[in-house]
Design a protein around this motif. Structure first.
Motif, mmCIF file in Angstrom:
data_model
loop_
_atom_site.group_PDB
_atom_site.id
_atom_site.type_symbol
_atom_site.label_atom_id
_atom_site.label_comp_id
_atom_site.label_asym_id
_atom_site.label_seq_id
_atom_site.Cartn_x
_atom_site.Cartn_y
_atom_site.Cartn_z
ATOM 1 N N PHE A 26 0.812 -1.213 0.000
ATOM 2 C CA PHE A 26 0.000 0.000 0.000
ATOM 3 C C PHE A 26 0.849 1.269 0.000
ATOM 4 N N ALA A 27 1.828 1.344 0.894
ATOM 5 C CA ALA A 27 2.632 2.567 1.005
ATOM 6 C C ALA A 27 3.404 2.860 -0.285
ATOM 7 N N PRO A 28 4.105 1.891 -0.902
ATOM 8 C CA PRO A 28 4.785 2.202 -2.167
ATOM 9 C C PRO A 28 3.833 2.601 -3.286
ATOM 10 N N THR A 29 2.686 1.917 -3.368
ATOM 11 C CA THR A 29 1.720 2.260 -4.414
ATOM 12 C C THR A 29 1.182 3.670 -4.224
ATOM 13 N N ILE A 112 7.120 -7.292 13.627
ATOM 14 C CA ILE A 112 7.713 -5.995 13.940
ATOM 15 C C ILE A 112 8.364 -5.412 12.700
ATOM 16 N N PHE A 113 9.058 -6.241 11.916
ATOM 17 C CA PHE A 113 9.662 -5.772 10.675
ATOM 18 C C PHE A 113 8.583 -5.400 9.664
ATOM 19 N N MET A 114 7.546 -6.231 9.563
ATOM 20 C CA MET A 114 6.483 -5.969 8.595
ATOM 21 C C MET A 114 5.740 -4.680 8.897
ATOM 22 N N ARG A 115 5.605 -4.348 10.177
ATOM 23 C CA ARG A 115 4.843 -3.170 10.567
ATOM 24 C C ARG A 115 5.716 -1.942 10.810
ATOM 25 N N SER A 116 6.996 -2.049 10.545
ATOM 26 C CA SER A 116 7.896 -0.923 10.764
ATOM 27 C C SER A 116 7.573 0.222 9.802
ATOM 28 N N ARG A 117 7.215 1.373 10.344
ATOM 29 C CA ARG A 117 6.854 2.516 9.509
ATOM 30 C C ARG A 117 8.055 3.036 8.723
ATOM 31 N N THR A 122 10.713 4.201 3.746
ATOM 32 C CA THR A 122 11.936 4.189 2.944
ATOM 33 C C THR A 122 11.695 3.519 1.598
ATOM 34 N N PHE A 123 11.053 2.374 1.612
ATOM 35 C CA PHE A 123 10.759 1.670 0.374
ATOM 36 C C PHE A 123 9.878 2.518 -0.544
ATOM 37 N N ALA A 124 8.894 3.181 0.048
ATOM 38 C CA ALA A 124 7.984 4.010 -0.738
ATOM 39 C C ALA A 124 8.719 5.195 -1.368
ATOM 40 N N VAL A 125 9.566 5.857 -0.608
ATOM 41 C CA VAL A 125 10.281 7.019 -1.130
ATOM 42 C C VAL A 125 11.293 6.605 -2.192
#
Length: 438
Positions: A26-29, A112-117, A122-125
């Motif tokens: 969701f965040a990268p998209t 915890i890794f999956m939910r790390s904001r 970072t991936f999204a940016v």
């Protein structure tokens, strides 16, 4: 059966929010859609800026903008070609880190890794920056000699450079965050913090389920099999109020349910007054794994899993087990004087309409110490910490809650006496020490 005014109804879990928190798409998209909109806006502003300068015949300024944009073009081209390679290398390392953490601690910490904001941001940016560079490179069309300019992506180039700077800053933050998540102390602290928030928000268990009387009916679970993560208390209370009955939730949060599992028991009223299937629709949330939402035992479960993994022959790290026991004692201290057991949820008139079973004091003590105690017999560092923790809890907890703690203490002493024949070694292993062996 009525409820006092100090009651605070728990917030319902949002299935959509949980799904978005547990996924990585969701965040990268959203970031790529947003950066496309920003690029379109910047392109319009560039066109308006160049048009205004040409209308006023300010050709020197136009030429300067063209020169600045052309100077930025090699940088943007380099960033575009390097960004995807950079993303691949960084996140390949991340997958290795996640695999190492799940093997060393417990697979439950992968959440915890999956939910790390910071990881998602970072991936999204990174992907947004790569997308923006491709879009900007298509906008370089100009003829400085004839002063005939179709587009000069000056603002677009500035926006790209700002995105590159943001990517570098987030990369530093991301590396720092990833390294912290690989430290067992930080992971244990995260789990403890979330568990304490659950304790703070949990209603006080001050209802005796035996007062409900015999059940006049039961409602089975309908839906896909999975872990019970949440119940919509407001809807269940309204459904019970309309029928004039009291509902009792049979499984606890964190239990695995399959279609047909008894879900609700109906008390009070007349035979056949159970709420309809339509009234109970969307009242429970089921998923593939447990969450911290209203699940009192999930934090203790993770801490015990990390301690058990540390005490295994493959890892043999009793110091990590001691760190987990430190936090286990902290959580039990927070629960020591708190009413536990069945929780009553009232309607608007203060009448209890839903009774929800939660672990009582004996349950949480057994969860906290039973498995760790059985695996710690051969490690005096851990047995000494368990004895110290039990002694501390015996001083903190009221006398009515001493029995489960005393039982765990006696079982540990009996197990050590059977496993350690030497009296001196046995006395050493059972001596309370908050640091284990310093």
């Amino acid at each position: 059966m009525t409820k006092g005014k100090g009651y605070r109804r728990p917030r319902a879990l949002s299935p959509l929010r949980e799904h978005l928190r547990d996924t990585f798409w969701f965040a990268p998209t959203a970031a790529m859609v947003l950066v496309f909109a920003l690029w379109a806006g910047a392109a319009e502003l560039d066109a308006a800026l160049i048009g205004a300068l040409q209308d006023h015949q300010q050709y020197d300024e136009v030429t300067e903008l063209i020169r600045l944009a052309d100077d930025a073009k090699p940088v943007i081209s380099t960033v575009s070609s390097a960004m995807m390679t950079f993303i691949g290398v960084v996140f390949s390392i991340s997958l290795v880190a996640v695999q190492m953490a799940s093997g060393q601690f417990t697979p439950r910490v992968v959440r915890i890794f999956m939910r790390s904001r910071i990881t998602k941001l970072t991936f999204a940016v990174f992907l947004a920056t790569f997308t923006l560079t491709l879009l900007v490179l298509t906008s370089f069309e100009s003829d400085a000699q004839a002063h005939l300019v179709t587009t000069v992506p000056f603002l677009q180039s500035v926006l790209t450079l700002l995105m590159v700077a943001l990517s570098l800053f987030l990369f530093i933050a991301y590396v720092n965050s990833t390294l912290r998540l690989m430290r067992v102390g930080y992971v244990i602290d995260r789990i403890t913090g979330e568990s304490l928030r659950v304790i703070d928000k949990m209603p006080r268990g001050d209802v005796d389920a035996r007062e409900l009387g015999p059940a006049i009916g039961r409602v089975g679970y309908v839906g896909r099999a999975g872990v019970l993560r949440d119940v919509n208390i407001a809807r269940l209370v309204r459904a019970a109020q309309r029928q004039g009955v009291v509902l009792r939730l049979i499984p606890r949060l964190g239990d695995f349910v399959v279609p047909g599992t008894p879900l609700l028991a109906v008390h009070g009223g007349e035979e056949g007054r159970a709420p309809s299937r339509g009234a109970l629709r969307y009242t429970v949330s089921v998923g593939v794994e447990r969450t911290f939402h209203q699940d009192l035992g999930f934090g203790l479960r993770q801490l015990c899993d990390i301690a058990l993994r540390a005490l295994s022959a493959a890892i043999n790290d009793p110091t990590t087990a001691v760190q987990c026991l430190d936090r286990i004692v902290q959580l039990l201290s927070a629960l020591a004087d708190r009413p536990l057991g069945a929780v009553g949820h009232p309607d608007g008139d203060g009448v209890v309409r839903l009774v929800q079973d939660v672990p009582d004091w004996s349950d949480v003590v057994d969860l906290a110490f039973a498995e760790v105690r059985m695996c710690a017999v051969g490690s005096p560092q851990v047995t000494r910490r368990i004895m110290a923790g039990l002694d501390d809890l015996l001083r903190i907890a009221p006398a009515s809650r001493h029995q489960p703690l005393v039982r765990q203490r006696e079982l540990l002493a009996r197990a050590v006496s059977l496993a350690v024949p030497d009296e001196t070694e046995r006395a050493f292993a059972l001596e309370p020490d908050r640091q284990g062996i310093g």
